[in-house]
Design a protein around this motif. Structure first.
Motif, PDB file in Angstrom:
ATOM      1  N   GLY A  38     -22.135  21.987 -22.414  1.00 41.88           N
ATOM      2  CA  GLY A  38     -22.297  21.165 -22.947  1.00 41.88           C
ATOM      3  C   GLY A  38     -21.396  20.603 -24.496  1.00 41.88           C
ATOM      4  N   LYS A  39     -22.446  20.124 -25.991  1.00 48.96           N
ATOM      5  CA  LYS A  39     -21.244  19.500 -26.628  1.00 48.96           C
ATOM      6  C   LYS A  39     -21.911  20.091 -28.097  1.00 48.96           C
ATOM      7  CE  LYS A  39     -20.542  15.179 -29.065  1.00 48.96           C
ATOM      8  NZ  LYS A  39     -20.663  14.118 -29.364  1.00 48.96           N
ATOM      9  N   LEU A  40     -21.073  20.527 -28.801  1.00 46.89           N
ATOM     10  CA  LEU A  40     -21.457  21.964 -30.038  1.00 46.89           C
ATOM     11  C   LEU A  40     -20.544  20.535 -30.761  1.00 46.89           C
ATOM     12  CD1 LEU A  40     -21.771  23.710 -31.590  1.00 46.89           C
ATOM     13  CD2 LEU A  40     -19.691  24.812 -31.566  1.00 46.89           C
ATOM     14  N   ILE A  41     -20.887  20.192 -32.346  1.00 47.97           N
ATOM     15  CA  ILE A  41     -20.057  19.782 -33.584  1.00 47.97           C
ATOM     16  C   ILE A  41     -20.320  20.911 -34.316  1.00 47.97           C
ATOM     17  CG2 ILE A  41     -20.378  17.589 -35.022  1.00 47.97           C
ATOM     18  CD1 ILE A  41     -21.962  15.995 -32.784  1.00 47.97           C
ATOM     19  N   GLY A  42     -19.424  21.448 -34.701  1.00 46.65           N
ATOM     20  CA  GLY A  42     -19.562  22.217 -35.734  1.00 46.65           C
ATOM     21  C   GLY A  42     -19.090  23.195 -35.018  1.00 46.65           C
ATOM     22  N   ILE A  52     -15.017  26.854 -22.215  1.00 48.38           N
ATOM     23  CA  ILE A  52     -15.070  25.578 -22.159  1.00 48.38           C
ATOM     24  C   ILE A  52     -15.229  24.855 -21.239  1.00 48.38           C
ATOM     25  CG2 ILE A  52     -15.312  23.354 -24.001  1.00 48.38           C
ATOM     26  CD1 ILE A  52     -13.615  24.768 -26.182  1.00 48.38           C
ATOM     27  N   GLY A  53     -16.212  25.013 -20.826  1.00 47.93           N
ATOM     28  CA  GLY A  53     -16.153  24.318 -19.016  1.00 47.93           C
ATOM     29  C   GLY A  53     -15.607  22.324 -19.621  1.00 47.93           C
ATOM     30  N   PRO A  54     -16.023  22.134 -17.655  1.00 40.27           N
ATOM     31  CA  PRO A  54     -15.086  21.336 -17.750  1.00 40.27           C
ATOM     32  C   PRO A  54     -15.964  20.170 -18.247  1.00 40.27           C
ATOM     33  CG  PRO A  54     -16.208  21.738 -15.544  1.00 40.27           C
ATOM     34  CD  PRO A  54     -15.854  22.542 -16.339  1.00 40.27           C
ATOM     35  N   GLN A  59     -16.706  19.537 -31.459  1.00 34.92           N
ATOM     36  CA  GLN A  59     -15.787  19.290 -32.330  1.00 34.92           C
ATOM     37  C   GLN A  59     -15.566  19.645 -33.522  1.00 34.92           C
ATOM     38  OE1 GLN A  59     -17.163  15.346 -32.950  1.00 34.92           O
ATOM     39  NE2 GLN A  59     -17.367  14.565 -30.374  1.00 34.92           N
ATOM     40  N   GLY A  60     -14.964  21.071 -34.428  1.00 38.46           N
ATOM     41  CA  GLY A  60     -14.918  21.439 -35.685  1.00 38.46           C
ATOM     42  C   GLY A  60     -13.898  22.686 -35.460  1.00 38.46           C
ATOM     43  N   GLY A  71     -12.261  21.033 -20.563  1.00 37.04           N
ATOM     44  CA  GLY A  71     -13.395  20.053 -21.419  1.00 37.04           C
ATOM     45  C   GLY A  71     -12.246  19.789 -22.075  1.00 37.04           C
ATOM     46  N   LYS A  72     -12.911  19.048 -23.303  1.00 36.45           N
ATOM     47  CA  LYS A  72     -12.375  18.572 -24.740  1.00 36.45           C
ATOM     48  C   LYS A  72     -12.479  19.433 -25.782  1.00 36.45           C
ATOM     49  CE  LYS A  72     -13.340  14.342 -22.923  1.00 36.45           C
ATOM     50  NZ  LYS A  72     -14.299  12.742 -23.687  1.00 36.45           N
ATOM     51  N   PHE A  73     -11.377  19.643 -27.629  1.00 36.18           N
ATOM     52  CA  PHE A  73     -11.426  20.018 -28.131  1.00 36.18           C
ATOM     53  C   PHE A  73     -11.076  19.192 -29.122  1.00 36.18           C
ATOM     54  CE2 PHE A  73      -9.436  22.554 -31.169  1.00 36.18           C
ATOM     55  CZ  PHE A  73     -10.336  23.236 -32.128  1.00 36.18           C
ATOM     56  N   SER A  74     -11.516  19.022 -30.022  1.00 35.58           N
ATOM     57  CA  SER A  74     -10.759  18.648 -31.774  1.00 35.58           C
ATOM     58  C   SER A  74     -11.089  19.129 -32.377  1.00 35.58           C
ATOM     59  CB  SER A  74     -11.538  17.624 -31.220  1.00 35.58           C
ATOM     60  OG  SER A  74     -10.791  16.694 -33.146  1.00 35.58           O
ATOM     61  N   GLY A  75     -10.265  19.836 -33.457  1.00 29.50           N
ATOM     62  CA  GLY A  75     -10.282  20.953 -33.875  1.00 29.50           C
ATOM     63  C   GLY A  75      -8.987  21.820 -34.555  1.00 29.50           C
TER      64      GLY A  75
END
Length: 117
Positions: A38-42, A52-54, A59-60, A71-75
């Protein structure tokens, strides 16, 4: 009166999971392994391995023992051991790891420092 610190061996081999379509705003802290589709902001802290799956996105900041990202990672990411970046992954930010593996096709737009944490 006071509980003694319990041995965490019962967590070995167990994995927490957030499935696709689930969004969380806030921080996650765990002693066990964790899979995020899923998505985590934190912020995300784990004494185990994070995957972290596809369809997963963070974001954190992350602090963990080791991590696989598809998948995607930003932080800012700090992994004591291995960071495996899969071919579909998109990484932006700052990375501090013990070891790094990047598959062809991955988007890696981050500063990277390799050191023993």
């Amino acid at each position: 009166m006071f509980d003694k610190v319990k041995n965490q061996d019962h967590l070995l081999g167990k994995t927490n999971r957030i499935v696709e379509g689930t969004a969380i705003t806030g921080d996650i802290t765990t002693k066990a392994d964790f899979r995020l589709d899923g998505k985590l902001i934190g912020n995300f802290t784990s004494e185990g391995k994070i995957v972290i799956g596809p369809t997963g996105e963070v974001q954190g900041d992350i602090i963990c023992k080791s991590i696989d990202i598809e998948g995607k990672f930003s932080g800012k990411l700090q992994a004591e051991g291995m960071l495996n970046i899969k071919s579909k992954a998109h990484i932006t930010g700052e990375v501090i790891v013990g070891k790094l593996a990047v598959e062809p096709g991955a988007k890696f737009e981050a500063s990277c420092e390799m050191r023993n944490l």
